[in-house]
Design a protein around this motif. Sequence first.
Motif, short mmCIF file in Angstrom:
data_model
loop_
_atom_site.label_atom_id
_atom_site.label_comp_id
_atom_site.label_asym_id
_atom_site.label_seq_id
_atom_site.Cartn_x
_atom_site.Cartn_y
_atom_site.Cartn_z
N ALA A 26 -25.14 11.42 61.45
CA ALA A 26 -25.40 10.42 60.41
C ALA A 26 -26.00 9.16 61.00
O ALA A 26 -26.90 8.55 60.41
CB ALA A 26 -24.10 10.09 59.67
N LEU A 27 -25.54 8.77 62.17
CA LEU A 27 -26.01 7.55 62.80
C LEU A 27 -27.32 7.73 63.57
O LEU A 27 -27.96 6.75 63.95
CB LEU A 27 -24.94 7.01 63.75
CG LEU A 27 -23.70 6.46 63.05
CD1 LEU A 27 -22.56 6.29 64.04
CD2 LEU A 27 -24.02 5.16 62.35
N ALA A 28 -27.74 8.97 63.78
CA ALA A 28 -28.95 9.24 64.55
C ALA A 28 -30.23 8.99 63.77
O ALA A 28 -31.28 8.74 64.36
CB ALA A 28 -28.94 10.69 65.06
N ASP A 29 -30.15 9.01 62.45
CA ASP A 29 -31.34 8.81 61.63
C ASP A 29 -31.68 7.32 61.55
O ASP A 29 -30.80 6.50 61.25
CB ASP A 29 -31.10 9.37 60.23
CG ASP A 29 -32.32 9.23 59.36
OD1 ASP A 29 -33.15 10.15 59.37
OD2 ASP A 29 -32.44 8.18 58.68
N PRO A 30 -32.93 6.94 61.78
CA PRO A 30 -33.29 5.51 61.76
C PRO A 30 -33.05 4.82 60.42
O PRO A 30 -32.65 3.66 60.39
CB PRO A 30 -34.79 5.51 62.10
CG PRO A 30 -35.09 6.83 62.68
CD PRO A 30 -34.06 7.79 62.18
N VAL A 31 -33.28 5.50 59.32
CA VAL A 31 -33.04 4.88 58.01
C VAL A 31 -31.55 4.64 57.81
O VAL A 31 -31.13 3.55 57.40
CB VAL A 31 -33.62 5.75 56.86
CG1 VAL A 31 -33.18 5.22 55.50
CG2 VAL A 31 -35.14 5.78 56.95
N ARG A 32 -30.74 5.64 58.12
CA ARG A 32 -29.30 5.47 57.96
C ARG A 32 -28.75 4.41 58.90
O ARG A 32 -27.88 3.62 58.52
CB ARG A 32 -28.58 6.81 58.13
CG ARG A 32 -28.88 7.77 56.99
CD ARG A 32 -28.00 8.97 57.00
NE ARG A 32 -28.23 9.89 58.08
CZ ARG A 32 -29.07 10.92 58.03
NH1 ARG A 32 -29.77 11.17 56.94
NH2 ARG A 32 -29.20 11.72 59.07
N LEU A 33 -29.26 4.38 60.12
CA LEU A 33 -28.82 3.34 61.06
C LEU A 33 -29.19 1.96 60.53
O LEU A 33 -28.40 1.02 60.62
CB LEU A 33 -29.44 3.58 62.43
CG LEU A 33 -29.01 2.62 63.53
CD1 LEU A 33 -27.50 2.62 63.71
CD2 LEU A 33 -29.69 2.99 64.84
N SER A 34 -30.36 1.84 59.93
CA SER A 34 -30.77 0.57 59.32
C SER A 34 -29.82 0.17 58.19
O SER A 34 -29.45 -0.99 58.06
CB SER A 34 -32.20 0.71 58.80
OG SER A 34 -32.58 -0.42 58.07
N LEU A 35 -29.43 1.14 57.37
CA LEU A 35 -28.49 0.86 56.28
C LEU A 35 -27.14 0.40 56.82
O LEU A 35 -26.56 -0.58 56.33
CB LEU A 35 -28.30 2.10 55.40
CG LEU A 35 -29.51 2.58 54.63
CD1 LEU A 35 -29.24 3.94 53.99
CD2 LEU A 35 -29.93 1.57 53.58
N VAL A 36 -26.64 1.08 57.84
CA VAL A 36 -25.35 0.72 58.44
C VAL A 36 -25.42 -0.67 59.05
O VAL A 36 -24.51 -1.49 58.86
CB VAL A 36 -24.92 1.78 59.48
CG1 VAL A 36 -23.75 1.30 60.33
CG2 VAL A 36 -24.57 3.09 58.78
#
Length: 114
Positions: A26-36
């Motif tokens: 989940a944390l490896a995706d750049p979009v999801r990391l941006s959201l977090v």
Amino acid sequence: MTTSSHRAAPEHTHPDDVPLLTALAALADPVRLSLVRALADSEEWTRTCGSFDVPVGKAALSHHFGVLRAAGLVEQRDQGARRVNRLRRAEFEARFPGLLPLVLRDEDPAAPQA
């Protein structure tokens, strides 16, 4: 016949039920990391789904939030017509100590350490 404009409440996975590889994916995706990272810098329950500056459409954004919920990172609730979010920082930290602070650092985690 009555119709409801209310959508179903989102399903959440508690971090205690999340395998490490699911959290890492989940944390490896750049979009999801941006959201977090954006949620980490915001007050709880103040960010609506549409308030994030990410390069994806509404359907893809919904998918990304679903992945984050399934990984135990994000909790969402409806406030009227808006869906608001919070980072489950304390719960996630209890399950994976040190992981969230590591990924929230400003430095590039792939950069070689001196």
